[in-house]
Design an enzyme around this catalytic site. Structure first.
Site, PDB file in Angstrom:
ATOM      1  N   TRP A  47       0.767  -1.428   0.049  1.00 36.91           N
ATOM      2  CA  TRP A  47       0.267   0.039  -0.300  1.00 36.91           C
ATOM      3  C   TRP A  47       0.792   1.456  -0.141  1.00 36.91           C
ATOM      4  CZ3 TRP A  47       2.150   2.836   4.276  1.00 36.91           C
ATOM      5  CH2 TRP A  47       2.125   1.447   5.336  1.00 36.91           C
ATOM      6  N   ASN A  48       2.209   1.144   0.516  1.00 35.38           N
ATOM      7  CA  ASN A  48       2.523   2.587   0.756  1.00 35.38           C
ATOM      8  C   ASN A  48       3.188   3.195  -0.986  1.00 35.38           C
ATOM      9  OD1 ASN A  48       4.608   0.233   0.456  1.00 35.38           O
ATOM     10  ND2 ASN A  48       6.397   0.892   1.133  1.00 35.38           N
ATOM     11  N   LYS A  95      -1.952  -8.606  -7.358  1.00 39.55           N
ATOM     12  CA  LYS A  95      -2.854  -8.670  -6.650  1.00 39.55           C
ATOM     13  C   LYS A  95      -2.373  -7.510  -5.301  1.00 39.55           C
ATOM     14  CE  LYS A  95      -3.621  -9.851  -2.299  1.00 39.55           C
ATOM     15  NZ  LYS A  95      -3.482  -8.458  -1.423  1.00 39.55           N
ATOM     16  N   GLU A 108      10.620  -8.093  -1.430  1.00 43.46           N
ATOM     17  CA  GLU A 108      11.927  -6.912  -0.985  1.00 43.46           C
ATOM     18  C   GLU A 108      10.804  -6.070   0.262  1.00 43.46           C
ATOM     19  OE1 GLU A 108      12.599  -3.335  -0.160  1.00 43.46           O
ATOM     20  OE2 GLU A 108      10.833  -2.882  -1.317  1.00 43.46           O
ATOM     21  N   CYS A 154      10.283   1.375   2.908  1.00 46.91           N
ATOM     22  CA  CYS A 154      11.052   0.900   3.334  1.00 46.91           C
ATOM     23  C   CYS A 154      12.261   0.648   3.666  1.00 46.91           C
ATOM     24  CB  CYS A 154      10.771  -0.015   2.073  1.00 46.91           C
ATOM     25  SG  CYS A 154      11.022  -0.070   0.043  1.00 46.91           S
ATOM     26  N   GLU A 160      11.081  -2.864  12.408  1.00 45.08           N
ATOM     27  CA  GLU A 160      11.027  -1.693  12.480  1.00 45.08           C
ATOM     28  C   GLU A 160       9.706  -0.978  12.665  1.00 45.08           C
ATOM     29  OE1 GLU A 160      10.206  -1.367   7.157  1.00 45.08           O
ATOM     30  OE2 GLU A 160       9.443  -2.891   8.057  1.00 45.08           O
ATOM     31  N   GLU A 196      15.850  -5.625  -8.014  1.00 40.56           N
ATOM     32  CA  GLU A 196      14.878  -5.163  -8.871  1.00 40.56           C
ATOM     33  C   GLU A 196      15.540  -3.825  -9.023  1.00 40.56           C
ATOM     34  OE1 GLU A 196      10.537  -5.266  -7.228  1.00 40.56           O
ATOM     35  OE2 GLU A 196      11.093  -4.858  -5.389  1.00 40.56           O
TER      36      GLU A 196
END
Length: 488
Positions: free
Chosen positions: A152-153, A176, A251, A285, A386, A465
């Site tokens: 969602w971020n 998804k 990730e 992240c 985190e 990535e």
């Protein structure tokens, strides 16, 4: 846009599923506002999406890579043409400020354009063979149907980050999106359809993954799962896929450190780090959550970072003065506040913030004060876990070796940086730090499409990535040898 948006999933070139009041996207700045309703798909419907991707694979694989790239260019053009609309929807659905959301829209188009151009580049090698008259070369082939699970971020950029290399390589995709931000992902699917994506090349699924997750991870036609999200879910996927043939790219989380050595330019460093700490409400992240400061400058840094936190303007994206928005939902706010309370109870000092923001200006929004914690020790939860919120813990050190050991003292290994004018110290730090991203006199990087991105340890899998390295996950290498001698 007229809210709530009533959106359907793209499966096999058709829009399917009825929008459900059980699957709603809410505005985190005003949880009374329903932004979208999306389908709550069943396991059978999810299997139909995989069926469609598998059926489309042979023709898409046979499509020249130049043509596959042209599709990505067309989608990028649509994104640029709707930049303001997409910016506003990201701000409403995720809570980013308009400035942050505009950057995400731009980076999303860049992701597509970079990999679109890859369709015209050579991708393979002519290699020598020890046998006379024999020529050998390598070919990079698509792996097959790719399941992309996105967070969602960064609800537009991460789908583009994953779909662009997958599609240009000749794979088909089942996307998804996060249940917190499904609207922007389904509108991205609309743009793929508008740009002429063949039926089944791009498919989307939404709903309660707890009821049909095995339909995705257990289907042998899924050749690869690319995931961005929590470490717990990434570890679950690793276990779920261990007995199958699907490869996994993850990730995941980070507990990122910035180290200020004694010779650091404090004003320059904090000017760069404040957006890296509180930007996107700490929900990156790569967000800096641990500020390691040489003891000789500790008091000065603590005073200045506290003042800078107090200058952050918190509010909804609709207010242009806002420099920090809400966290994504009430659950996330409670997690952030819980970790702050834990630090306080363990003896940390809340130098600024540490509380929810309520009242007329914040209404039913999920707002948290930007928070600075001092007096933190390495035994505290806030040091280890985190936060994914606007919280930074400040800790002192005495030597470079101690700072490196502290920065490496985590199960994560995504990003870290050092601020110094000492070139030897900078190189020593970079050589010893156990992170996939390392920076010198800069905030953590991660959005440049041509630069490989990914972490070590529990921050991610070995597959990077971005860049040319980002194609490795989506392709398999075939080695070919041919006898050039004429038949007798």
């Amino acid at each position: 846009m007229q809210f709530p948006l009533l959106l359907r999933n793209l499966v096999g070139g058709e829009w399917v599923g009825e929008p459900s009041s059980q699957m709603q996207s809410l505005n985190p700045a005003d949880q009374d506002q329903v932004l979208a309703q999306v389908p709550a798909m069943s396991g059978a419907e999810v299997t139909e999406a995989i069926n469609a991707a598998a059926a489309a694979l042979p023709a898409w694989r046979a499509t020249p890579s130049v043509e596959r790239g042209k599709l990505l260019f067309r989608v990028a053009a649509l994104i640029r043409g709707r930049a303001t609309e997409l910016r506003d929807l990201i701000s409403l659905e995720m809570g980013k400020t308009h400035g942050e959301a505009a950057i995400e829209v731009e980076r999303s188009a860049e992701m597509l354009e970079f990999y679109a151009g890859i369709g015209r580049l050579p991708y393979g090698d002519l290699i020598p063979d020890r046998r006379p008259g024999v020529s050998a070369w390598t070919v990079h082939e698509p792996i097959g149907v790719v399941l992309a699970i996105t967070p969602w971020n960064d609800p537009l950029m991460v789908p583009c980050r994953k779909m662009a290399p997958a599609l240009v390589s000749g794979n088909t995709v089942v996307l998804k999106p996060s249940p917190d931000t499904p609207a922007i992902a389904l509108i991205l699917a609309q743009m793929f359809a508008e740009a002429g994506a063949p039926a089944g090349v791009v498919n989307t699924v939404t709903g309660d993954v707890s009821t049909w997750g095995e339909a995705l991870t257990g289907d042998p036609r899924i050749a690869g799962v690319t995931f961005t999200g929590s470490t717990a879910t990434g570890k679950y996927l690793r276990r779920a896929l261990v007995h199958g043939r699907a490869r996994l790219q993850t990730e995941m989380g980070g507990k990122n450190s910035a180290v200020l050595l004694a010779d650091a330019d404090i004003d320059r460093a904090l000017g760069l780090l404040v957006p890296a700490i509180f930007g996107q409400t700490g929900q990156r992240c790569t967000a800096v959550s641990r500020l390691l400061v040489h003891r000789s400058i500790l008091k000065t840094v603590e005073e200045r970072i506290t003042a800078l936190a107090g200058a952050v303007q918190v509010g909804a994206a609709e207010f242009e003065a806002s420099s920090m928005g809400p966290v994504v939902n009430e659950k996330q706010r409670e997690k952030v506040l819980g970790l702050i309370d834990s630090a306080r109870s363990e003896g940390a000092n809340v130098a600024f913030g540490g509380a929810p923001l309520t009242g007329d200006a914040y209404g039913r929004g999920c707002f948290v004060q930007p928070t600075v914690l001092t007096g933190v020790t390495t035994a505290m939860r806030i040091w280890k876990e985190e936060v994914f919120g606007p919280v930074v813990a400040v800790l002192p050190f005495d030597t470079l070796e101690e700072a490196i050991a502290m920065a490496n003292d985590t199960e994560y290994g995504l990003a870290a940086g050092v601020f110094t004018n000492d070139l030897t110290a900078a190189h020593t730090f970079v050589s010893a730090i156990e992170t996939g991203q390392a920076v010198i006199n800069l905030p953590p990087s991660g959005w440049d499409v041509h630069q490989p991105f990914g972490g070590f340890k529990d921050s991610g899998s070995p597959f990077k990535e971005h860049g040319l390295d980002g194609l490795a996950f989506y392709t398999r290498i075939k080695t070919v040898a041919m006898n050039l001698a004429p038949a007798r």
